[in-house]
Structures are given as C-alpha cells and as structure tokens.
Design an enzyme around this catalytic site. Structure first.
Site, PDB file in Angstrom:
ATOM      1  N   SER A  10       0.847  -1.198   0.000  1.00 25.39           N
ATOM      2  CA  SER A  10       0.000   0.000   0.000  1.00 25.39           C
ATOM      3  C   SER A  10       0.874   1.237   0.000  1.00 25.39           C
ATOM      4  O   SER A  10       1.670   1.444   0.925  1.00 25.39           O
ATOM      5  CB  SER A  10      -0.891   0.025   1.236  1.00 25.39           C
ATOM      6  OG  SER A  10      -1.407   1.342   1.400  1.00 25.39           O
ATOM      7  N   HIS A  35      -1.150  -1.240  -4.338  1.00 21.06           N
ATOM      8  CA  HIS A  35      -2.425  -0.978  -3.674  1.00 21.06           C
ATOM      9  C   HIS A  35      -2.536   0.525  -3.375  1.00 21.06           C
ATOM     10  O   HIS A  35      -1.655   1.114  -2.747  1.00 21.06           O
ATOM     11  CB  HIS A  35      -2.488  -1.784  -2.372  1.00 21.06           C
ATOM     12  CG  HIS A  35      -3.800  -1.702  -1.656  1.00 21.06           C
ATOM     13  ND1 HIS A  35      -4.902  -2.431  -2.032  1.00 21.06           N
ATOM     14  CD2 HIS A  35      -4.181  -0.973  -0.580  1.00 21.06           C
ATOM     15  CE1 HIS A  35      -5.910  -2.162  -1.206  1.00 21.06           C
ATOM     16  NE2 HIS A  35      -5.502  -1.261  -0.322  1.00 21.06           N
ATOM     17  N   ASP A  37      -4.684   3.461  -1.704  1.00 17.74           N
ATOM     18  CA  ASP A  37      -5.702   3.745  -0.689  1.00 17.74           C
ATOM     19  C   ASP A  37      -6.221   5.173  -0.825  1.00 17.74           C
ATOM     20  O   ASP A  37      -5.486   6.123  -0.580  1.00 17.74           O
ATOM     21  CB  ASP A  37      -5.106   3.549   0.707  1.00 17.74           C
ATOM     22  CG  ASP A  37      -5.017   2.087   1.087  1.00 17.74           C
ATOM     23  OD1 ASP A  37      -6.022   1.371   0.911  1.00 17.74           O
ATOM     24  OD2 ASP A  37      -3.951   1.662   1.556  1.00 17.74           O
ATOM     25  N   MET A  39      -8.845   7.968   0.491  1.00 19.70           N
ATOM     26  CA  MET A  39      -9.652   8.303   1.682  1.00 19.70           C
ATOM     27  C   MET A  39     -10.193   9.719   1.564  1.00 19.70           C
ATOM     28  O   MET A  39      -9.479  10.620   1.118  1.00 19.70           O
ATOM     29  CB  MET A  39      -8.779   8.210   2.928  1.00 19.70           C
ATOM     30  CG  MET A  39      -8.131   6.858   3.115  1.00 19.70           C
ATOM     31  SD  MET A  39      -7.078   6.870   4.568  1.00 19.70           S
ATOM     32  CE  MET A  39      -6.544   5.166   4.591  1.00 19.70           C
ATOM     33  N   HIS A  68      -8.367   1.069  -3.848  1.00 21.80           N
ATOM     34  CA  HIS A  68      -9.279   0.800  -2.725  1.00 21.80           C
ATOM     35  C   HIS A  68      -9.935   2.123  -2.347  1.00 21.80           C
ATOM     36  O   HIS A  68      -9.300   2.983  -1.737  1.00 21.80           O
ATOM     37  CB  HIS A  68      -8.452   0.214  -1.567  1.00 21.80           C
ATOM     38  CG  HIS A  68      -9.206  -0.004  -0.302  1.00 21.80           C
ATOM     39  ND1 HIS A  68      -8.587  -0.239   0.910  1.00 21.80           N
ATOM     40  CD2 HIS A  68     -10.546  -0.045  -0.036  1.00 21.80           C
ATOM     41  CE1 HIS A  68      -9.490  -0.401   1.857  1.00 21.80           C
ATOM     42  NE2 HIS A  68     -10.689  -0.268   1.316  1.00 21.80           N
ATOM     43  N   MET A  70     -12.070   4.325  -0.220  1.00 23.28           N
ATOM     44  CA  MET A  70     -12.717   4.503   1.091  1.00 23.28           C
ATOM     45  C   MET A  70     -13.400   5.864   1.049  1.00 23.28           C
ATOM     46  O   MET A  70     -13.024   6.801   1.766  1.00 23.28           O
ATOM     47  CB  MET A  70     -11.660   4.418   2.205  1.00 23.28           C
ATOM     48  CG  MET A  70     -11.130   2.996   2.395  1.00 23.28           C
ATOM     49  SD  MET A  70      -9.562   2.933   3.289  1.00 23.28           S
ATOM     50  CE  MET A  70      -8.436   3.171   1.917  1.00 23.28           C
ATOM     51  N   MET A 139     -11.316  -6.391   5.161  1.00 18.89           N
ATOM     52  CA  MET A 139     -10.569  -5.410   5.955  1.00 18.89           C
ATOM     53  C   MET A 139     -10.252  -6.015   7.321  1.00 18.89           C
ATOM     54  O   MET A 139     -11.156  -6.412   8.057  1.00 18.89           O
ATOM     55  CB  MET A 139     -11.390  -4.133   6.151  1.00 18.89           C
ATOM     56  CG  MET A 139     -11.508  -3.248   4.928  1.00 18.89           C
ATOM     57  SD  MET A 139      -9.933  -2.807   4.149  1.00 18.89           S
ATOM     58  CE  MET A 139      -9.078  -1.965   5.489  1.00 18.89           C
ATOM     59  N   ASP A 175      -6.416  -6.744   3.988  1.00 20.75           N
ATOM     60  CA  ASP A 175      -5.799  -5.413   4.096  1.00 20.75           C
ATOM     61  C   ASP A 175      -5.879  -4.899   5.528  1.00 20.75           C
ATOM     62  O   ASP A 175      -6.975  -4.743   6.075  1.00 20.75           O
ATOM     63  CB  ASP A 175      -6.570  -4.470   3.140  1.00 20.75           C
ATOM     64  CG  ASP A 175      -6.008  -3.064   3.091  1.00 20.75           C
ATOM     65  OD1 ASP A 175      -4.944  -2.812   3.676  1.00 20.75           O
ATOM     66  OD2 ASP A 175      -6.647  -2.227   2.423  1.00 20.75           O
TER      67      ASP A 175
HETATM   68  C1  DX5 Z   1      -6.317   1.087   5.848  1.00 21.36           C
HETATM   69  C2  DX5 Z   1      -5.787   0.921   4.429  1.00 21.36           C
HETATM   70  C3  DX5 Z   1      -4.683  -0.072   4.368  1.00 21.36           C
HETATM   71  C4  DX5 Z   1      -3.483   0.320   5.152  1.00 21.36           C
HETATM   72  C5  DX5 Z   1      -2.565  -0.831   5.303  1.00 21.36           C
HETATM   73  O1  DX5 Z   1      -7.280   2.047   5.862  1.00 21.36           O
HETATM   74  O2  DX5 Z   1      -6.810   0.494   3.562  1.00 21.36           O
HETATM   75  O3  DX5 Z   1      -4.340  -0.400   3.045  1.00 21.36           O
HETATM   76  O4  DX5 Z   1      -2.814   1.395   4.600  1.00 21.36           O
HETATM   77  O5  DX5 Z   1      -1.516  -0.414   6.082  1.00 21.36           O
HETATM   78  P1  DX5 Z   1      -0.825  -1.372   7.131  1.00 21.36           P
HETATM   79  O6  DX5 Z   1      -0.281  -2.526   6.364  1.00 21.36           O
HETATM   80  O7  DX5 Z   1       0.235  -0.496   7.709  1.00 21.36           O
HETATM   81  O8  DX5 Z   1      -1.871  -1.792   8.113  1.00 21.36           O
HETATM   82 ZN    ZN Z   2      -6.419  -0.514   1.444  1.00 21.09          ZN
END
Ligand code: DX5
Ligand code: ZN
Length: 225
Positions: A10, A35, A37, A39, A68, A70, A139, A175
């Site tokens: 990620s 990956h 992320d 947000m 991903h 969110m 998750m 994840d």
């Molecule tokens: C959480 C994200 C993950 C996160 C994983 O909200 O979707 O992808 O960044 O990070 P680690 O591996 O540090 O938990």
């Molecule tokens: Zn993620």
C-alpha cells in the site's frame, strides 16, 4: 486450483514527497500489485489523495494498480479513477445504498470490480453481489490509517468468504496489519492477495520485506518448504 499468491504494497505508507520513485521502488523490489488507498475524510477519518495524484504516478510501474476507495459516495468518482489508470476498483459495501449498481458501473468502465467490508460488517452483505465481483477484500483493521494491528477475528471471516466464493474466479484480498508474522495464518484461512503498508515500507528494505511476507504465505500454502 488455488489462485496465485500476490503481494500488494500500500503506497499509503510511502513517502508522498517522492511517490513516483516509491512506486518504482516497490515494483523493482518484486511486488505483484500496487495498492492505492483513497480516503475522503468522510467515509473514513483521514484524507489521502485523489485521482490526479494517482494518474501522476501511474507511469512509474506497469503492474496492476489496485484502487481501494474509502469514499462515500463513490459513484461520482469511478470514471476518474478508471481514467487515472486503475486496473481494479474496490468499493465498500457500507459506502452507499446501491453497491450493486456501483459494481456494474465499474465493470462498464472496463475495469475489474472489487467489493470490501469493514471488520464489523457481515459476510452476508456480499451474497447478492458475488456474481459482479472479481475480488473480495476483507478489511482486517478499521480503515483510515496505516500501522494498525490485525484484528484476529477477521481470520474466520476470510474462511467464510472463501466458502462463499466456492471456487469462483474471485481473488480474496486482506488489508490491514498484515506482516510476515501473520501472513501464514492469513494465507491458510484462504486469502491469496496480501496488502501491506508498514510491513513493506519499514526500514527502507522493500525487497527483503516483500520477500518475508511472500515466503511466510507461500510456506503456509505448501508451495515452498
Ligand atoms: C487502511 C488501508 C490499508 C493500510 C494498510 O485504511 O486500507 O491499506 O494502509 O496499512 P498497514 O499494512 O500499515 O496496516
Ligand atoms: Zn487498502
């Protein structure tokens, strides 16, 4: 036949000041997917980046970009993330009332569709969309931040998802809090795609870190001694 083991670092854990170089570095360190992320500070209590940032780093690797989302709502942004270079777009079942429609929209954009669920959400929420997905993401932390601890109860959820998938061509991804120490248990429970942020980027040893996670999972799958 089980699906191939894939490691997806990620980039949330990368140094954003040199994100392109970080993407190239994890590519060269042997990752399978990247990956991404996303947000929004609304669906989750943190803000990362949007499609423009993703597009600007897309050229740094030819590997699969696993986005991903969110974010809520997600529908207004699906096209932008498709155009920014996503290969897979994953949305949360909790992010809106019309998950089925959102997954159809992702496929209509020519992308692979993924669905994910928070730790407190039941596997039954997937039953009526399973024929629309290429990937199910479990998750194993409450989304929003990297560096959290893996929630052990999610191992049973991975097994339940595997039973629901029942041999369909669907990747099962995990994840949150994935490390070389729990990668074996996660793989045994039935996941074949392991996302890891902190565990890959820690100490700058990307190649060793990816290999450690891969080896632990491959061993649990009986692929190496
Ligand atoms: C959480 C994200 C993950 C996160 C994983 O909200 O979707 O992808 O960044 O990070 P680690 O591996 O540090 O938990
Ligand atoms: Zn993620």
């Amino acid at each position: 036949m089980s699906r191939p083991l894939l490691i997806a670092p990620s980039i949330l854990a990368a140094d954003f000041a040199k994100l392109g170089d970080e993407v190239r570095a994890i590519d060269e360190a042997g990752c399978d997917w990247i990956h991404v992320d996303v947000m929004d500070g609304h669906f989750v209590p943190n803000i990362s980046f949007g499609p423009a940032v993703m597009q600007s780093v897309r050229g740094y690797s030819k590997k699969i970009f696993d986005t991903h989302l969110m974010i809520s709502p997600c529908d207004p942004y699906l096209e932008a993330f498709a155009k920014a270079g996503s290969d897979i777009i994953t949305i949360h079942v909790e992010s809106g009332a019309h998950v089925h429609r959102s997954l159809q929209a992702i496929r209509a954009l020519g992308k692979k569709a993924g669905v994910t669920l928070n730790p407190g959400t039941s596997v039954s929420t997937l039953e009526n969309v399973i024929d629309l997905v290429d990937l199910i993401l479990v998750m194993s932390v409450n989304p929003g931040f990297g560096g959290q601890s893996f929630i052990p109860s999610q191992l049973d959820k991975i097994s339940a998802v595997r039973a629901l998938v029942a041999g369909r061509p669907i990747d099962i991804e995990v994840d949150g809090g994935v490390t070389a120490d729990n990668a074996g248990a996660i793989a045994k429970a039935g996941a074949n795609v392991l996302v890891a942020g902190s565990a890959v980027f820690k100490g700058g040893k990307y190649k060793e870190n990816i290999a450690a996670i891969r080896n632990a999972a491959a061993q649990a799958r009986g692929e190496i001694a």
